[in-house]
Design a protein around this motif. Structure first.
Motif, PDB file in Angstrom:
ATOM      1  N   ALA A 128      16.078  -6.616   2.932  1.00  0.00           N
ATOM      2  CA  ALA A 128      15.246  -6.367   4.097  1.00  0.00           C
ATOM      3  C   ALA A 128      13.791  -6.649   3.733  1.00  0.00           C
ATOM      4  O   ALA A 128      13.317  -6.226   2.695  1.00  0.00           O
ATOM      5  CB  ALA A 128      15.402  -4.927   4.554  1.00  0.00           C
ATOM      6  N   GLY A 129      13.098  -7.372   4.581  1.00  0.00           N
ATOM      7  CA  GLY A 129      11.718  -7.713   4.282  1.00  0.00           C
ATOM      8  C   GLY A 129      10.762  -6.995   5.189  1.00  0.00           C
ATOM      9  O   GLY A 129      11.217  -6.170   5.979  1.00  0.00           O
ATOM     10  N   PRO A 130       9.477  -7.269   5.114  1.00  0.00           N
ATOM     11  CA  PRO A 130       8.889  -8.161   4.108  1.00  0.00           C
ATOM     12  C   PRO A 130       8.653  -7.420   2.802  1.00  0.00           C
ATOM     13  O   PRO A 130       8.664  -6.195   2.773  1.00  0.00           O
ATOM     14  CB  PRO A 130       7.558  -8.556   4.751  1.00  0.00           C
ATOM     15  N   ALA A 131       8.458  -8.184   1.728  1.00  0.00           N
ATOM     16  CA  ALA A 131       8.197  -7.569   0.430  1.00  0.00           C
ATOM     17  C   ALA A 131       6.788  -7.001   0.415  1.00  0.00           C
ATOM     18  O   ALA A 131       5.836  -7.683   0.741  1.00  0.00           O
ATOM     19  CB  ALA A 131       8.350  -8.608  -0.676  1.00  0.00           C
ATOM     20  N   THR A 132       6.675  -5.739   0.030  1.00  0.00           N
ATOM     21  CA  THR A 132       5.361  -5.099   0.049  1.00  0.00           C
ATOM     22  C   THR A 132       4.864  -4.728  -1.325  1.00  0.00           C
ATOM     23  O   THR A 132       3.752  -4.244  -1.473  1.00  0.00           O
ATOM     24  CB  THR A 132       5.415  -3.814   0.899  1.00  0.00           C
ATOM     25  N   ASN A 133       5.682  -4.954  -2.327  1.00  0.00           N
ATOM     26  CA  ASN A 133       5.221  -4.640  -3.678  1.00  0.00           C
ATOM     27  C   ASN A 133       5.882  -5.536  -4.712  1.00  0.00           C
ATOM     28  O   ASN A 133       6.826  -6.273  -4.416  1.00  0.00           O
ATOM     29  CB  ASN A 133       5.498  -3.164  -3.999  1.00  0.00           C
ATOM     30  N   LEU A 134       5.347  -5.481  -5.909  1.00  0.00           N
ATOM     31  CA  LEU A 134       5.841  -6.352  -6.981  1.00  0.00           C
ATOM     32  C   LEU A 134       7.313  -6.106  -7.275  1.00  0.00           C
ATOM     33  O   LEU A 134       8.076  -7.030  -7.523  1.00  0.00           O
ATOM     34  CB  LEU A 134       5.009  -6.132  -8.249  1.00  0.00           C
ATOM     35  N   GLN A 135       7.710  -4.850  -7.218  1.00  0.00           N
ATOM     36  CA  GLN A 135       9.101  -4.519  -7.530  1.00  0.00           C
ATOM     37  C   GLN A 135      10.058  -5.244  -6.580  1.00  0.00           C
ATOM     38  O   GLN A 135      11.073  -5.792  -6.996  1.00  0.00           O
ATOM     39  CB  GLN A 135       9.298  -3.002  -7.443  1.00  0.00           C
TER      40      GLN A 135
END
Length: 213
Positions: A128-135
DNA sequence: TTATAGATTGCCT
DNA sequence: GGCAATCTATAAT
């Protein structure tokens, strides 16, 4: 989120001669290059940050160790072609053949730093997006099975493709990026020839596979 | 023909 | 940290 340093207009296709040498040299040289997948109208791209060399001769861990078979024939063919295999009943792994026709050898791509088409890659991975962090970004393509899934790579679709052809939908390009520091370690997840130092990573890059960020 | 290991990942405890 | 998932190639019956 900082945007990765990336300009698609700078990308240049890497010629076949690049792959026509020892897999160790190809592996080292691939660090920092960009793997590009054309998926419909979208462009998926990631910077190569972790690879492993598999030698044709004297490398018990290589699929080519027991000689040529229908499965591994790409490794024995000319350089610059895609070798995809299915492992553990669950995952595909993406390799590029090295050395001239008749000599086996290849490089396994183990991790990418996502650069473009990140939403599409997350969809391919079922995330599930969007990516909000480096992990979250790390989960996209840090690991051989993960990067293959992120780019929609399968054996049926991609085995035997030419990564040096402008007509291919799966190619390796370069944009002038040069890794600052490279680290060389033992390969991961193998039992045979496990001590050989044939894994190459961009030192300090957060997208290298493994638990440590 | 049947058994087992494998260039991994994700979920469970 | 442990282990199941689940296909393929190869070794052992």
């Amino acid at each position: 989120m900082p945007q990765p340093e990336f300009d698609a207009a700078k990308l240049k296709l890497i010629p076949r001669e690049f792959y026509n040498r020892d897999p160790r040299r190809v592996a080292r040289a691939l660090l920092g290059k960009v793997l590009v997948r054309r998926q419909g109208e979208s462009l998926l791209a990631g910077r190569i940050v972790e690879v492993e060399a598999y030698l044709g001769a004297g490398d018990a861990a290589a699929h080519s160790a027991a000689g040529r078979t229908p499965r591994n024939s790409v490794l024995f063919g000319p350089p610059g072609y895609v070798y995809v295999y299915f492992i553990y009943g669950n995952h595909y792994c993406f390799n590029i053949s090295c050395l001239p026709d008749g000599e086996a050898g290849g490089v396994l791509l183990r991790a990418l730093e996502p650069l473009a088409g990140i939403d599409e890659m997350m969809k391919n991975r079922g995330m599930a997006g969007p990516a909000t962090n480096l992990q979250a970004l790390r989960m996209i393509s840090s690991g051989p099975g993960r990067l293959a899934e992120a780019l929609g790579i399968t054996r049926e679709r991609d085995n035997g493709k030419d990564v040096t052809s402008p007509a291919s939908d799966l190619v390796v390009m370069e944009d002038g990026f040069r890794p600052k520091k490279v680290a060389i370690t033992a390969r991961i997840g193998i039992t045979k020839s496990a001590d050989e130092l044939l894994r190459y990573v961009i030192a300090g890059n957060g997208f290298v596979s493994g638990k440590r960020a």
